[in-house]
Design an enzyme around this catalytic site. Sequence first.
Site, short mmCIF file in Angstrom:
data_model
loop_
_atom_site.label_atom_id
_atom_site.label_comp_id
_atom_site.label_asym_id
_atom_site.label_seq_id
_atom_site.Cartn_x
_atom_site.Cartn_y
_atom_site.Cartn_z
N LYS A 114 0.86 10.56 2.02
CA LYS A 114 -0.12 9.75 2.75
C LYS A 114 -1.22 10.63 3.35
CE LYS A 114 -0.50 5.36 4.63
NZ LYS A 114 0.18 4.19 5.15
N LYS A 196 -2.27 -0.13 -9.01
CA LYS A 196 -1.30 -0.87 -8.20
C LYS A 196 -2.03 -1.80 -7.23
CE LYS A 196 2.05 -0.06 -4.71
NZ LYS A 196 2.92 0.34 -3.86
N LYS A 199 -4.37 -3.53 -0.81
CA LYS A 199 -5.51 -3.96 -0.02
C LYS A 199 -6.59 -2.86 -0.02
CE LYS A 199 -6.72 -4.77 4.68
NZ LYS A 199 -6.80 -3.60 5.50
#
Length: 329
Positions: A114, A196, A199
């Site tokens: 991340k 994928k 949002k």
Amino acid sequence: MSGKRILSGMQPSGQLHLGNYHGALKNWVTMQSSLDCFFFIADLHSLTTLYQDPQLIKKYSFEVAVDWLSSGLDPEKCTLFVQSAIPEHAELHLILSMMVPVPWLERNPTYKEKQDEVKNIDMSSYGFLGYPVLQTADIVLYKANAVPVGIDQVPHLELSREIIRRFNKLYKKKVFIEPEAEISDVPKLNGIDGRKMSKSYNNAIFLSDSEKNITKKVMSMLTDPSRGRRTDPGDPDVCNLFPMHKIYSPVEMQKEIISACKKAEIGCGDCKQKLADNLLKSMLPKMEKRRNVAAKPKEVYEILRAGTEKARGVAQATLSEAKTAMKII
Ligand code: TRP
Ligand code: SF4
């Protein structure tokens, strides 16, 4: 109802999309009928990425609750609550943080991934490093036996189990239960651009999208790139659209499409139109329910309030058990 306790959470980081629905929510709706389910809005976890815009979390939490209810989660069958309204999550997180070695957290693959992935937000916070510790507190407070999560959460669950073993060993009492990760076999659902569905990629079909928007999004989906011309044959196996047909279209139609696509007897435009029709047919009742639920915010907040009250009783009992084992109360 079986005695098995299920717990899972979702971050309120925006409206839910079809990927969230098929990856988690649908499974939750099934489980609520036979298991003792607790589902919560992980709004404290959202602060790890939204700390610069925390006002959005309230708005998104409401949207998530509306998406849950209109997708079929039923407060008569499961307990729905809000993490931040139960301060025991924060307190147990703090206590656990005192006994979790930092290298365990630094090794967590999601932590590194991340940090590499998110470029516009500084993700080097103390809180983000401790994300799995808060998640462990979430799970153990309810003595969950199983945690339904996506495959990406497996390292977190493994870390939770290690933390639990450490706690129980240190204080010589099995206060916390090691949960099993219950991995749902998620159909691979990509977004309109073939990546994928997410949002943040701006490629998602949301449960809250309008009928017109859903059709528009389906019509703009990437298909088999080798079908540059209508006369070029295609292959549903490499087409980004076909996994959705597998979910939403009758098997007969799927067979017809496979054969017609391979012989270039059907154009992608027609194929998309068929998908849009089937998708809408399945979504329309939920879209209507969503409008009704969203029109009554007081009822939504009341459902969350009542669920939170029930969950808090459980959390308080477990926290005092933990503190008793530690001999700090
Ligand atoms: N980390 C989970 C996610 O992003 C959300 C979450 C927070 C969670 N606490 C949890 C999931 C506890 C299961 C159990 O998907
Ligand atoms: Fe995909 Fe359908 Fe086009 Fe074949 S016809 S490439 S399955 S959209």
